[in-house]
Design a protein around this motif. Sequence first.
Motif, mmCIF file in Angstrom:
data_model
loop_
_atom_site.group_PDB
_atom_site.id
_atom_site.type_symbol
_atom_site.label_atom_id
_atom_site.label_comp_id
_atom_site.label_asym_id
_atom_site.label_seq_id
_atom_site.Cartn_x
_atom_site.Cartn_y
_atom_site.Cartn_z
ATOM 1 N N LEU A 22 0.837 -1.269 0.072
ATOM 2 C CA LEU A 22 0.072 -0.014 0.004
ATOM 3 C C LEU A 22 0.814 1.081 -0.009
ATOM 4 O O LEU A 22 0.488 2.272 0.014
ATOM 5 C CB LEU A 22 -1.034 -0.005 1.243
ATOM 6 C CG LEU A 22 -1.988 -1.071 1.285
ATOM 7 C CD1 LEU A 22 -2.621 -1.269 2.508
ATOM 8 C CD2 LEU A 22 -2.875 -0.900 -0.037
ATOM 9 N N ARG A 23 2.262 1.140 0.099
ATOM 10 C CA ARG A 23 3.051 2.046 0.190
ATOM 11 C C ARG A 23 2.757 3.307 0.825
ATOM 12 O O ARG A 23 2.859 4.598 0.868
ATOM 13 C CB ARG A 23 3.238 2.961 -1.252
ATOM 14 C CG ARG A 23 3.672 1.847 -2.484
ATOM 15 C CD ARG A 23 3.924 2.346 -3.826
ATOM 16 N NE ARG A 23 4.401 1.573 -4.558
ATOM 17 C CZ ARG A 23 5.798 1.807 -4.965
ATOM 18 N NH1 ARG A 23 6.428 2.515 -4.119
ATOM 19 N NH2 ARG A 23 6.499 0.561 -5.521
ATOM 20 N N ILE B 191 -1.571 5.749 -3.518
ATOM 21 C CA ILE B 191 -2.007 7.168 -3.836
ATOM 22 C C ILE B 191 -1.559 6.987 -5.440
ATOM 23 O O ILE B 191 -2.336 7.610 -6.397
ATOM 24 C CB ILE B 191 -1.166 8.174 -3.536
ATOM 25 C CG1 ILE B 191 -1.533 8.564 -2.055
ATOM 26 C CG2 ILE B 191 -1.170 9.476 -3.941
ATOM 27 C CD1 ILE B 191 -0.925 9.298 -1.287
ATOM 28 N N THR B 192 -0.544 6.510 -5.959
ATOM 29 C CA THR B 192 -0.050 6.255 -7.458
ATOM 30 C C THR B 192 -1.269 5.410 -8.252
ATOM 31 O O THR B 192 -1.140 5.734 -9.565
ATOM 32 C CB THR B 192 1.031 5.579 -7.553
ATOM 33 O OG1 THR B 192 1.073 4.430 -6.868
ATOM 34 C CG2 THR B 192 2.188 6.419 -6.977
ATOM 35 N N LEU C 181 3.427 -3.243 -6.197
ATOM 36 C CA LEU C 181 2.895 -4.562 -6.030
ATOM 37 C C LEU C 181 1.424 -4.861 -6.410
ATOM 38 O O LEU C 181 0.760 -3.903 -6.204
ATOM 39 C CB LEU C 181 3.118 -5.474 -4.574
ATOM 40 C CG LEU C 181 4.393 -5.726 -4.168
ATOM 41 C CD1 LEU C 181 4.559 -6.108 -2.797
ATOM 42 C CD2 LEU C 181 5.374 -6.537 -4.990
ATOM 43 N N HIS C 182 1.057 -5.804 -7.167
ATOM 44 C CA HIS C 182 -0.541 -6.285 -7.223
ATOM 45 C C HIS C 182 -1.278 -6.736 -5.904
ATOM 46 O O HIS C 182 -0.366 -7.383 -5.168
ATOM 47 C CB HIS C 182 -0.824 -7.098 -8.454
ATOM 48 C CG HIS C 182 -0.151 -6.508 -9.599
ATOM 49 N ND1 HIS C 182 -1.165 -6.106 -10.703
ATOM 50 C CD2 HIS C 182 0.780 -6.617 -10.416
ATOM 51 C CE1 HIS C 182 -0.440 -5.673 -11.491
ATOM 52 N NE2 HIS C 182 0.696 -5.697 -11.441
ATOM 53 N N PRO C 183 -2.301 -6.545 -5.707
ATOM 54 C CA PRO C 183 -3.147 -6.967 -4.462
ATOM 55 C C PRO C 183 -2.967 -8.236 -4.697
ATOM 56 O O PRO C 183 -3.041 -8.827 -5.702
ATOM 57 C CB PRO C 183 -4.391 -6.319 -4.469
ATOM 58 C CG PRO C 183 -4.604 -5.668 -6.041
ATOM 59 C CD PRO C 183 -3.181 -5.556 -6.252
#
Length: 247
Positions: free
Chosen positions: A34-35, A60-61, A102-104
């Motif tokens: 989630l950064r 956010i990205t 990363l993808h969820p």
Amino acid sequence: MSSQQPGQRLLWVDGYISHMFDPQFAERYHTSLLRRESRDINWHTEEAGSLSFFLAAAPITNGPGHWIIDYVAKDTGPVIPQQIWAPRNRSDARRYVEHEQLHPPIFLVHRNSIDLGFPLTDVAAGNCMSLRGADQTAPVGPGVHAQIRINWRGYAPWDDQIMIRRQTPGQETVSLETFAKYVAGKVMKFMELVKSHPYNSHEQRWFIGDNGITPRDITLIGVVQVSQGSWMPIVQLDDGFSRFVIF
């Protein structure tokens, strides 16, 4: 971090990923996904049918919206513990994890929203007709290959590659059902190979073999991306597993 309410499920305690990696590493994983720092991850739970899942704002990205970042682990058997895979050197960690989104995690949910996961042997054989979104493109990103990594407790780390693009002129990404089939096939290959490998754990409950865990005892719950191009399967023992391990 979301505040706890009476009876509320906790992301880093009750989720499949925390059961798989342990709470500390699950927290690190979600921070990377989630950064944002763990204290800034505002998650909440929702329900669909008999399933409960955790939602959090996407990075956010990625713009506005929420991601399903885990499901509440169902009490149908223990989740197989694994050590989260990470690049060995710092430069690779920056390149493949920190500088890549990363993808969820991908969860294999049934269309009835009641069941989660499929028997490993069924998925490997392509028998998961009730998989929700089976024919949709697998949300795995633009790569051609994916590395399936398994760090099953008691065994040496193992990995193998799968194709995530169709062998067609357009080279479209494979469907979710096909991706799950490929992942399940690699888990079964791993389980067959380690029968002849040493088991190095005092916890006999995770031993793989004729007197221990076999593919028919396993449910494939989903897959979690741990770095660019690398995914780890979330696997759970069936509730009926009761054999004693004998060496």
